[in-house]
Design a protein around this motif. Sequence first.
Motif, PDB file in Angstrom:
ATOM      1  N   ASN B  48      39.642  39.021 -35.511  1.00 43.51           N
ATOM      2  CA  ASN B  48      40.682  38.079 -35.433  1.00 43.51           C
ATOM      3  C   ASN B  48      41.462  38.394 -33.969  1.00 43.51           C
ATOM      4  O   ASN B  48      42.384  38.645 -33.914  1.00 43.51           O
ATOM      5  CB  ASN B  48      41.903  38.425 -36.434  1.00 43.51           C
ATOM      6  CG  ASN B  48      42.219  36.968 -36.702  1.00 43.51           C
ATOM      7  OD1 ASN B  48      41.735  36.005 -36.342  1.00 43.51           O
ATOM      8  ND2 ASN B  48      43.019  36.809 -37.699  1.00 43.51           N
ATOM      9  N   ASN B  50      41.171  36.510 -31.543  1.00 44.62           N
ATOM     10  CA  ASN B  50      41.344  35.332 -30.873  1.00 44.62           C
ATOM     11  C   ASN B  50      41.010  35.255 -29.158  1.00 44.62           C
ATOM     12  O   ASN B  50      41.994  34.693 -28.600  1.00 44.62           O
ATOM     13  CB  ASN B  50      42.860  34.833 -31.213  1.00 44.62           C
ATOM     14  CG  ASN B  50      42.969  34.425 -32.656  1.00 44.62           C
ATOM     15  OD1 ASN B  50      41.890  33.840 -32.920  1.00 44.62           O
ATOM     16  ND2 ASN B  50      44.056  34.660 -33.373  1.00 44.62           N
ATOM     17  N   SER B 113      34.681  30.855 -32.657  1.00 42.04           N
ATOM     18  CA  SER B 113      34.550  29.457 -33.136  1.00 42.04           C
ATOM     19  C   SER B 113      35.661  29.105 -34.002  1.00 42.04           C
ATOM     20  O   SER B 113      36.342  29.785 -34.863  1.00 42.04           O
ATOM     21  CB  SER B 113      32.989  29.467 -33.988  1.00 42.04           C
ATOM     22  OG  SER B 113      32.941  28.338 -34.706  1.00 42.04           O
ATOM     23  N   ASP B 114      35.923  27.753 -33.898  1.00 38.77           N
ATOM     24  CA  ASP B 114      36.918  27.241 -34.902  1.00 38.77           C
ATOM     25  C   ASP B 114      36.502  26.875 -36.260  1.00 38.77           C
ATOM     26  O   ASP B 114      36.969  26.462 -37.344  1.00 38.77           O
ATOM     27  CB  ASP B 114      37.623  26.146 -34.391  1.00 38.77           C
ATOM     28  CG  ASP B 114      38.345  26.159 -33.056  1.00 38.77           C
ATOM     29  OD1 ASP B 114      38.866  27.091 -32.903  1.00 38.77           O
ATOM     30  OD2 ASP B 114      38.515  25.116 -32.356  1.00 38.77           O
ATOM     31  N   MET B 115      35.268  27.281 -36.469  1.00 35.95           N
ATOM     32  CA  MET B 115      34.365  26.665 -37.611  1.00 35.95           C
ATOM     33  C   MET B 115      33.587  27.899 -38.447  1.00 35.95           C
ATOM     34  O   MET B 115      32.150  27.515 -38.405  1.00 35.95           O
ATOM     35  CB  MET B 115      33.698  25.364 -37.242  1.00 35.95           C
ATOM     36  CG  MET B 115      34.317  24.089 -36.868  1.00 35.95           C
ATOM     37  SD  MET B 115      33.261  23.096 -36.202  1.00 35.95           S
ATOM     38  CE  MET B 115      32.936  23.652 -34.531  1.00 35.95           C
ATOM     39  N   LYS B 146      39.756  31.523 -42.593  1.00 33.15           N
ATOM     40  CA  LYS B 146      39.974  31.244 -41.206  1.00 33.15           C
ATOM     41  C   LYS B 146      40.136  29.889 -40.631  1.00 33.15           C
ATOM     42  O   LYS B 146      40.723  29.368 -39.811  1.00 33.15           O
ATOM     43  CB  LYS B 146      39.446  32.171 -40.255  1.00 33.15           C
ATOM     44  CG  LYS B 146      39.823  33.727 -40.191  1.00 33.15           C
ATOM     45  CD  LYS B 146      38.986  34.486 -39.406  1.00 33.15           C
ATOM     46  CE  LYS B 146      38.868  34.018 -37.894  1.00 33.15           C
ATOM     47  NZ  LYS B 146      38.071  35.118 -36.922  1.00 33.15           N
ATOM     48  N   ARG B 147      39.084  29.185 -41.184  1.00 31.70           N
ATOM     49  CA  ARG B 147      38.630  27.979 -40.747  1.00 31.70           C
ATOM     50  C   ARG B 147      39.707  26.829 -41.129  1.00 31.70           C
ATOM     51  O   ARG B 147      39.892  25.718 -40.519  1.00 31.70           O
ATOM     52  CB  ARG B 147      37.367  27.648 -41.469  1.00 31.70           C
ATOM     53  CG  ARG B 147      36.866  26.352 -41.085  1.00 31.70           C
ATOM     54  CD  ARG B 147      35.414  26.026 -41.756  1.00 31.70           C
ATOM     55  NE  ARG B 147      35.308  25.832 -42.905  1.00 31.70           N
ATOM     56  CZ  ARG B 147      34.657  26.392 -43.822  1.00 31.70           C
ATOM     57  NH1 ARG B 147      33.964  27.333 -43.510  1.00 31.70           N
ATOM     58  NH2 ARG B 147      34.667  26.312 -45.157  1.00 31.70           N
ATOM     59  N   ARG B 148      40.415  27.185 -42.038  1.00 32.63           N
ATOM     60  CA  ARG B 148      41.259  26.162 -42.704  1.00 32.63           C
ATOM     61  C   ARG B 148      42.406  25.833 -42.042  1.00 32.63           C
ATOM     62  O   ARG B 148      42.921  24.749 -42.087  1.00 32.63           O
ATOM     63  CB  ARG B 148      41.747  26.555 -44.190  1.00 32.63           C
ATOM     64  CG  ARG B 148      40.544  26.560 -44.916  1.00 32.63           C
ATOM     65  CD  ARG B 148      41.114  27.305 -46.559  1.00 32.63           C
ATOM     66  NE  ARG B 148      41.842  26.566 -47.229  1.00 32.63           N
ATOM     67  CZ  ARG B 148      42.629  27.041 -48.445  1.00 32.63           C
ATOM     68  NH1 ARG B 148      42.134  28.199 -48.800  1.00 32.63           N
ATOM     69  NH2 ARG B 148      43.492  26.198 -48.866  1.00 32.63           N
ATOM     70  N   TYR B 149      42.798  26.803 -41.123  1.00 28.95           N
ATOM     71  CA  TYR B 149      43.984  26.557 -40.161  1.00 28.95           C
ATOM     72  C   TYR B 149      43.984  25.913 -38.961  1.00 28.95           C
ATOM     73  O   TYR B 149      44.656  26.108 -38.118  1.00 28.95           O
ATOM     74  CB  TYR B 149      44.753  27.710 -40.261  1.00 28.95           C
ATOM     75  CG  TYR B 149      44.989  28.206 -41.772  1.00 28.95           C
ATOM     76  CD1 TYR B 149      46.049  27.258 -42.432  1.00 28.95           C
ATOM     77  CD2 TYR B 149      44.683  29.139 -42.278  1.00 28.95           C
ATOM     78  CE1 TYR B 149      46.258  27.686 -43.739  1.00 28.95           C
ATOM     79  CE2 TYR B 149      44.627  29.257 -43.838  1.00 28.95           C
ATOM     80  CZ  TYR B 149      45.565  28.591 -44.393  1.00 28.95           C
ATOM     81  OH  TYR B 149      45.583  29.065 -45.837  1.00 28.95           O
ATOM     82  N   LYS B 150      42.421  25.553 -38.696  1.00 24.79           N
ATOM     83  CA  LYS B 150      42.303  24.937 -37.143  1.00 24.79           C
ATOM     84  C   LYS B 150      42.390  23.567 -37.092  1.00 24.79           C
ATOM     85  O   LYS B 150      42.192  22.895 -38.257  1.00 24.79           O
ATOM     86  CB  LYS B 150      41.020  25.669 -36.853  1.00 24.79           C
ATOM     87  CG  LYS B 150      40.834  27.158 -37.100  1.00 24.79           C
ATOM     88  CD  LYS B 150      41.244  27.773 -35.650  1.00 24.79           C
ATOM     89  CE  LYS B 150      41.551  29.114 -35.889  1.00 24.79           C
ATOM     90  NZ  LYS B 150      40.436  30.109 -35.293  1.00 24.79           N
ATOM     91  N   ASN B 151      42.100  23.112 -36.223  1.00 29.29           N
ATOM     92  CA  ASN B 151      42.315  21.783 -35.765  1.00 29.29           C
ATOM     93  C   ASN B 151      40.927  21.364 -35.702  1.00 29.29           C
ATOM     94  O   ASN B 151      40.224  21.506 -34.924  1.00 29.29           O
ATOM     95  CB  ASN B 151      42.964  21.409 -34.457  1.00 29.29           C
ATOM     96  CG  ASN B 151      42.893  19.851 -34.218  1.00 29.29           C
ATOM     97  OD1 ASN B 151      42.663  19.135 -34.967  1.00 29.29           O
ATOM     98  ND2 ASN B 151      43.136  19.508 -32.873  1.00 29.29           N
ATOM     99  N   LEU B 152      40.369  20.824 -36.897  1.00 27.71           N
ATOM    100  CA  LEU B 152      38.959  20.821 -37.088  1.00 27.71           C
ATOM    101  C   LEU B 152      38.376  19.421 -36.462  1.00 27.71           C
ATOM    102  O   LEU B 152      38.875  18.520 -36.590  1.00 27.71           O
ATOM    103  CB  LEU B 152      38.652  21.103 -38.614  1.00 27.71           C
ATOM    104  CG  LEU B 152      38.956  22.452 -38.975  1.00 27.71           C
ATOM    105  CD1 LEU B 152      38.569  22.497 -40.541  1.00 27.71           C
ATOM    106  CD2 LEU B 152      38.292  23.684 -38.186  1.00 27.71           C
TER     107      LEU B 152
END
Lengths: 345, 402
Positions: B48, B50, B113-115, B146-152
């Motif tokens: 993490n 970032n 990665s955001d995903m 981690k994926r759930r809180y990004k702008n996907l």
Amino acid sequence: MTAPVLTFFNNKGGVGKTSLIYHLAWMFARLGRGVVVLDLDPQANLTAAFLDEDHIEALWNAEGAGSTIYQCVSPLAGVADIAPPLLQPMAENLHLLPGDIRLSGFEEALSKEWPDSMGDSNLYRPMRILSAFWQVMQMAGDQVQAEILLADIGPNLGAINRSVLLATDYVAIPLGADLFSLQGLSNLGPTLRSWKNLWQKRLNNWEESPEKRHYPDFRLPSGKMQPIGYLCQQHGVLLERPVKAYDKWVQRIPAVYREAVLNEAPVQNLRQEDDPFCLATIRHYRSLVPMAQERRKPIFNLTSADGAIGSHAHAVSDARRDFRILAEKIAEKTGLAPAPKPWHP
Amino acid sequence: MKRFSDQELLDLLNSLESDRVERKESFKGEVPKKARQAVCAFANDLPNHNAPGILFIGAKDNGEPSGLEVTDQLLLSLADMKTDGNILPLPVLSVEKRLLKGSAMAVVTVMPSDMPPVKYEGRIWIRTGPRRSIANEQEERILNEKRRYKNLPFDLHPIPSAAVTDLSKLIFESEFLPSAFAADVLESNGRSYGERLSSCKMIVSPDTTTPTVLGLLTLGKSPQDFLPGACIQFLRIDGTDLADPVLDAETMGGAFVEMLRRAEEKLKSHNRIGVDATSGPTHRTDMPYPPAAMQQILYNAVLHRTYENTHAPVRVYWFNDRIEITSPGGPYGNVTSENFGRPGITDYRNPNIGDVLKTFGFIQAFGRGIAIARREMEKNGNPPPEFETSPSAVMCTLRRKA
């Protein structure tokens, strides 16, 4: 350090030999092991499995270069030396030395040199020609730092096959479950032993010849030809009768293998599936076979996009597992170093 | 995409303990493989940070230059790590030649990665301290969270009206998983069905089992119930304009494999091979359109189209003199009407759909579809493919050969 040469051999044709080598080569490459495939069968079926016709035509027409096994050895028939092989890269870790219809023309030269190599003078040339395949194989292996070399040959006991087997460290015997395969097996064993002895005599003869000291760098194969086991081709079983017939032949294999190939007393009551020399039973993959041939891929690399869906997808996974187990077994029997684990422990 | 200054790069190069840095003396032997593992691990960013991870090619383990010559060829093979499709979803990375400590080095900057999870050849690589390893179940769960809180991207959006029972477990387990993950990874783990679906981004998470757009399109029993436009409409028109009579019409639905395979069969059956047996001593066969070009344009249309706010299908209209393939949604991201079709310019509206199409074997490598279509058209004697872009659609015209 030279890579071992493994040859698949049976003087009965149609036992699925070419397809077996093709799949095994892809599996070795998949497992990250460097492999060179050599097509020494003048019918060049293995080459046709890898390359399309236009590509093969271009290779065969490339005069004088080492694009096929024939082009590598044919200069020897004249006054020139072996041409270094031009390998065809097929995938990461996988290279092919294509076969050539014209290779059958080399049979005569090999037959002629066989008695000459037992003479008492001018031994270099005959020995050079008889070991030509081995020289080419070693060059090919060195070029790409291969871990194993796989050779395919035609179903006969001719001079080309004798020469390939002299160059061979290990022999695996693919079998069908029928009278012809079994008969083939019983005359194959004694032939291998006889060739091994005759080659040893020639090696000794060369060692003692005064010519030897003129060629300090000239190396020759030892002609080890160690049998590592056999593979059975499963029959497409539909009715009860073929099953019985299949079983009848297949259960005689362990005894015949020991007697004919290993020169041991035949075992009693050992079933083929329990025999440690049985490397694998190759399953019949039915409709996956034409699907794979059309895509020029091994069965286990077929994807959903190729049409391997539903029950086909399961069969693809099964094939992948079966060939992985076979490749690992062969790696062990041919003394390859253990494969690196795919991740750090 | 962050670009580091020379000083920042030097600091990273010298910090021997940092888990954001990897140094390689050259790009030979095992290195290409290990570099890909490192890119995958940086993209997953399990610790993490970032912040981007950096791969130096041309540096020794102690941070000193190895004196490697940084050629164009080297930079190209480094950039290949992004598009050869072995790292999925596609990583965001940049490759550049930099002068550090008086020596040239190739510097690969990898964005987190955001995903996640990102996988390389079916394995999820992560950084643990200064080395790489494969994610265990717990670590995979963290990456999923981690994926759930990004702008996907839209392909990972949930479809609230759908339920996990709308996905086919059979297709997931027998067709998708064995191609997506290495056999030993599947054998060794005890993850539940929900965890596996979530790790493959087919549902939101093991607790919220709502299918994503990706999940429905990949595994849906009837995806068009939820995404009515996610289909391919085929028309064979006997003439050269839309008002002419229709000879054949079909709408291909279902999940990706069924939809694409049916569409391809349709194209194949209409692409009638002519045999000329009279004009020469041997017969000659002749195809109006090269199959590989039609295939690439069709896959592109399905991969790059928008699935958001539209009920328009991918349209394949086959006229007597041409085929028009229309993909809803205009050019996206880096790709604009001005630079459309230029080699090297690619972007992904649906990166996770790209991942799935690669897993199923429809895509071999990324960013080469149009180039292949051009080459095949030329080989077959057709005029070059034409592209027309608008803010709401991209249309490709393949013209029949004269």
